[in-house]
Design an enzyme around this catalytic site. Structure first.
Site, PDB file in Angstrom:
ATOM      1  N   ASN A  39       0.922  -1.225   0.092  1.00  0.00           N
ATOM      2  CA  ASN A  39       0.017  -0.127   0.045  1.00  0.00           C
ATOM      3  C   ASN A  39       0.849   1.054   0.014  1.00  0.00           C
ATOM      4  O   ASN A  39       2.244   1.112  -0.023  1.00  0.00           O
ATOM      5  CB  ASN A  39      -1.190   0.003   1.147  1.00  0.00           C
ATOM      6  CG  ASN A  39      -0.217  -0.138   2.482  1.00  0.00           C
ATOM      7  OD1 ASN A  39       0.580   0.774   2.909  1.00  0.00           O
ATOM      8  ND2 ASN A  39      -0.409  -1.138   3.103  1.00  0.00           N
ATOM      9  N   ASP A  86      -3.996  -6.477   4.959  1.00  0.00           N
ATOM     10  CA  ASP A  86      -4.963  -7.401   5.567  1.00  0.00           C
ATOM     11  C   ASP A  86      -4.943  -8.626   5.056  1.00  0.00           C
ATOM     12  O   ASP A  86      -5.513  -9.516   5.466  1.00  0.00           O
ATOM     13  CB  ASP A  86      -6.316  -6.809   5.472  1.00  0.00           C
ATOM     14  CG  ASP A  86      -6.666  -5.715   6.449  1.00  0.00           C
ATOM     15  OD1 ASP A  86      -5.983  -5.406   7.290  1.00  0.00           O
ATOM     16  OD2 ASP A  86      -7.189  -4.328   5.842  1.00  0.00           O
ATOM     17  N   LYS A 136       9.372 -16.884 -10.327  1.00  0.00           N
ATOM     18  CA  LYS A 136       8.499 -15.876 -11.078  1.00  0.00           C
ATOM     19  C   LYS A 136       7.279 -16.245 -11.777  1.00  0.00           C
ATOM     20  O   LYS A 136       7.619 -17.171 -12.599  1.00  0.00           O
ATOM     21  CB  LYS A 136       9.415 -14.859 -12.033  1.00  0.00           C
ATOM     22  CG  LYS A 136       8.990 -13.834 -12.449  1.00  0.00           C
ATOM     23  CD  LYS A 136       9.797 -12.730 -13.240  1.00  0.00           C
ATOM     24  CE  LYS A 136       8.900 -11.755 -13.899  1.00  0.00           C
ATOM     25  NZ  LYS A 136       9.691 -11.576 -15.074  1.00  0.00           N
ATOM     26  N   PHE A 138      -4.199   3.252  14.690  1.00  0.00           N
ATOM     27  CA  PHE A 138      -4.468   4.320  13.673  1.00  0.00           C
ATOM     28  C   PHE A 138      -5.644   3.923  12.838  1.00  0.00           C
ATOM     29  O   PHE A 138      -5.453   2.490  12.632  1.00  0.00           O
ATOM     30  CB  PHE A 138      -3.184   4.533  12.804  1.00  0.00           C
ATOM     31  CG  PHE A 138      -2.253   5.708  13.267  1.00  0.00           C
ATOM     32  CD1 PHE A 138      -1.578   5.500  14.370  1.00  0.00           C
ATOM     33  CD2 PHE A 138      -2.507   7.059  12.812  1.00  0.00           C
ATOM     34  CE1 PHE A 138      -0.616   6.578  14.843  1.00  0.00           C
ATOM     35  CE2 PHE A 138      -1.556   7.997  13.490  1.00  0.00           C
ATOM     36  CZ  PHE A 138      -0.893   7.747  14.398  1.00  0.00           C
ATOM     37  N   LYS A 149     -13.585   0.312  15.953  1.00  0.00           N
ATOM     38  CA  LYS A 149     -12.134  -0.164  16.094  1.00  0.00           C
ATOM     39  C   LYS A 149     -11.670  -0.116  17.478  1.00  0.00           C
ATOM     40  O   LYS A 149     -10.937  -1.080  17.978  1.00  0.00           O
ATOM     41  CB  LYS A 149     -11.239   0.264  14.900  1.00  0.00           C
ATOM     42  CG  LYS A 149     -11.485  -0.206  13.414  1.00  0.00           C
ATOM     43  CD  LYS A 149     -10.708   0.474  12.673  1.00  0.00           C
ATOM     44  CE  LYS A 149     -11.215   0.009  11.168  1.00  0.00           C
ATOM     45  NZ  LYS A 149     -10.625   0.611  10.051  1.00  0.00           N
ATOM     46  N   LYS A 197     -10.696  -3.624  19.187  1.00  0.00           N
ATOM     47  CA  LYS A 197      -9.239  -3.975  19.364  1.00  0.00           C
ATOM     48  C   LYS A 197      -8.987  -3.676  20.739  1.00  0.00           C
ATOM     49  O   LYS A 197      -7.856  -3.848  20.895  1.00  0.00           O
ATOM     50  CB  LYS A 197      -8.350  -3.552  18.133  1.00  0.00           C
ATOM     51  CG  LYS A 197      -8.723  -3.512  16.933  1.00  0.00           C
ATOM     52  CD  LYS A 197      -7.919  -3.361  15.739  1.00  0.00           C
ATOM     53  CE  LYS A 197      -8.488  -3.457  14.467  1.00  0.00           C
ATOM     54  NZ  LYS A 197      -7.389  -3.497  13.237  1.00  0.00           N
TER      55      LYS A 197
HETATM   56  O1  C5P Z   1      -8.857  -2.527  10.939  1.00  0.00           O
HETATM   57  P1  C5P Z   1      -7.766  -1.609  10.585  1.00  0.00           P
HETATM   58  O2  C5P Z   1      -6.781  -2.113   9.637  1.00  0.00           O
HETATM   59  O3  C5P Z   1      -8.528  -0.243   9.806  1.00  0.00           O
HETATM   60  O4  C5P Z   1      -7.038  -0.894  11.737  1.00  0.00           O
HETATM   61  C1  C5P Z   1      -5.981  -0.216  11.565  1.00  0.00           C
HETATM   62  C2  C5P Z   1      -5.393  -0.349  12.970  1.00  0.00           C
HETATM   63  O5  C5P Z   1      -4.889  -1.863  13.161  1.00  0.00           O
HETATM   64  C3  C5P Z   1      -3.778   0.182  12.568  1.00  0.00           C
HETATM   65  O6  C5P Z   1      -3.176   0.705  14.023  1.00  0.00           O
HETATM   66  C4  C5P Z   1      -2.945  -0.825  12.219  1.00  0.00           C
HETATM   67  O7  C5P Z   1      -1.761  -0.930  12.238  1.00  0.00           O
HETATM   68  C5  C5P Z   1      -3.525  -2.209  12.888  1.00  0.00           C
HETATM   69  N1  C5P Z   1      -3.452  -3.456  12.099  1.00  0.00           N
HETATM   70  C6  C5P Z   1      -2.766  -4.292  12.578  1.00  0.00           C
HETATM   71  N2  C5P Z   1      -2.863  -5.500  12.080  1.00  0.00           N
HETATM   72  C7  C5P Z   1      -3.616  -5.797  10.785  1.00  0.00           C
HETATM   73  C8  C5P Z   1      -4.257  -4.658  10.436  1.00  0.00           C
HETATM   74  C9  C5P Z   1      -4.266  -3.432  10.887  1.00  0.00           C
HETATM   75  O8  C5P Z   1      -2.201  -4.346  13.659  1.00  0.00           O
HETATM   76  N3  C5P Z   1      -3.540  -6.921  10.244  1.00  0.00           N
END
Ligand code: C5P
Length: 398
Positions: A209, A278, A288, A322, A336, A340
């Site tokens: 990203n 994600d 490759k 974040f 979130k 979380k």
């Molecule tokens: O759910 P989302 O990806 O929007 O949440 C963002 C937060 O979760 C950020 O702080 C990111 O660093 C953390 N995150 C994580 N592991 C993932 C996805 C997001 O720790 N696989």
């Protein structure tokens, strides 16, 4: 960060003089005013023009050149300085300073200053271990000079041992510390994640990203300046580690997960600014992938949600996340915080100009467990970082 601070950098004649160039450029990036004084032998290793170009100031080598300052030059530089740093400091300059010899521009300026002085010795191991030098260093240290000890390793002469000039970031950190930044995070251990992750499709392709890591690096840097012990777990970025931060490089979300889990028990504050992918390809091909005439289907699997996993084992720690959103910013971010188990979340509105990826500014909304929303208007990422750290320091633990 060092705006308005006047730093005199003394460069003496060792091969590590080239590392002093990086130090000047780091200090300039922090907006310091840097004046370089070189000894005659330093000017044999690196030209004064190099330091002049980096510092954007006249470099002084010879005491009897026409002065550029209205007062006698060594006195005016000595008065001007907020701090004087000698890096690299040879056995010769250390010997002079410890014994009151003032016979060139650098030694006379230091003799004439009331500013704090930092010395970073760098030389051959045998010279460094010589009892005469050790006595001189002890003497200077007792007189209130700050000594940044050399590193161990392979030296330019081929010997292995103590004597390498420390990384410029280490010297930069001691300058900042000496200039008395507030040390309100002393004793706290902070884990920051930053940057994107890369999920390999094959040895040459990946899914990732737009994160550049700037926000997370700013947080890590500010926390270190405020006295915290900082671990930075970073995905691939082009950024230099901020001064005083212990940095670990990772590539994939899985690697980030493993490193974070390893460091988590040592930390009492965790700030997850990384943009973790994600999803990762179900299979990462070892060769490759060849072009096909037909379409190619890529199956993705879910990566672990690191923050969610930390939320489950949070204990008494402070956990900050974040969120990047393109719609329903506050509602999604508030969700979130609960899911979380965070203390608060910093939500970036990607639709707002100057906020988000690849810029030096950010505008965020801080949303806590009670659903309170604090809007931080557009500021530099370093200013936003300090506000986030202020809010963390205000959280009371029972
Ligand atoms: O759910 P989302 O990806 O929007 O949440 C963002 C937060 O979760 C950020 O702080 C990111 O660093 C953390 N995150 C994580 N592991 C993932 C996805 C997001 O720790 N696989």
């Amino acid at each position: 960060m060092l705006k308005g601070k006047k730093i005199i950098l003394g460069v003496s004649g060792g091969i590590a003089a080239y590392k002093a160039c990086e130090l000047v450029s780091r200090l300039k990036k922090l907006n310091a005013e840097v004046h370089v004084i070189m000894t005659a032998s330093a000017a044999k290793f690196v030209t004064p023009l190099t330091f002049q170009s980096l510092s954007l100031n006249q470099v002084v080598v010879d005491m009897f050149e026409a002065p550029n300052y209205w007062e006698i030059e060594h006195i005016s530089l000595a008065k001007l300085a907020d701090v004087i740093v000698v890096a690299p400091a040879t056995a010769n300059i250390i010997g002079k300073l410890a014994n009151g010899i003032a016979d060139d521009m650098l030694s006379t300026t230091i003799m004439a200053t009331r500013a704090k002085v930092i010395i970073a010795p760098a030389m051959n191991t045998n010279m460094y271990e010589n009892p005469v030098l050790q006595r001189n260093i002890r003497l200077l240290s007792e007189l209130g000079y700050t000594i940044v000890p050399p590193d161990e390793g392979r030296l330019a002469c081929g010997d292995v041992g103590k004597g390498r000039m420390p990384d410029p970031s280490v010297i930069e950190k001691s300058i900042i510390d000496l200039l008395n930044f507030r040390q309100d995070m002393k004793g706290r251990t902070v884990l920051v994640t930053a940057g994107p992750t890369r999920e390999a499709i094959d040895p040459v392709r990946f899914i990732s990203n737009n994160s550049t890591g700037k926000m997370g690096y700013a947080i890590a840097g500010q926390a270190a300046l405020r006295g915290a012990k900082v671990y930075l777990v970073s995905g691939p970025t082009i950024l230099d580690a901020p001064a005083g931060v212990e940095k670990y490089n990772v590539i994939s979300a899985e690697e980030m997960y493993n490193k974070v889990m390893e460091l988590f028990p040592m930390c009492d504050i965790v700030i997850k600014a990384a943009a973790v992918a994600d999803y990762a390809p179900m299979t990462s091909y070892s060769q490759k992938v060849k072009k096909l005439d037909s379409e190619l289907e890529l199956k993705l699997k879910r990566n672990p949600d690191i923050l969610y996993e930390l939320g489950k084992i949070k204990g008494n720690r402070i956990l900050v996340g974040f969120a990047m959103e393109t719609e329903n910013l506050v509602e999604n971010a508030a969700e979130k915080v609960k899911k979380k188990n965070l203390d608060f979340i910093a939500a970036n509105d990607l639709n707002e100009e100057g906020a988000g990826f690849a810029v030096d500014t950010n505008a965020v909304k801080l949303i806590d467990r009670e659903g309170n929303v604090e809007s931080i208007p557009l500021k530099t990422k370093h200013e936003v970082a300090d506000i986030i750290l202020d809010r963390i320091m205000n959280i009371k633990r029972t």
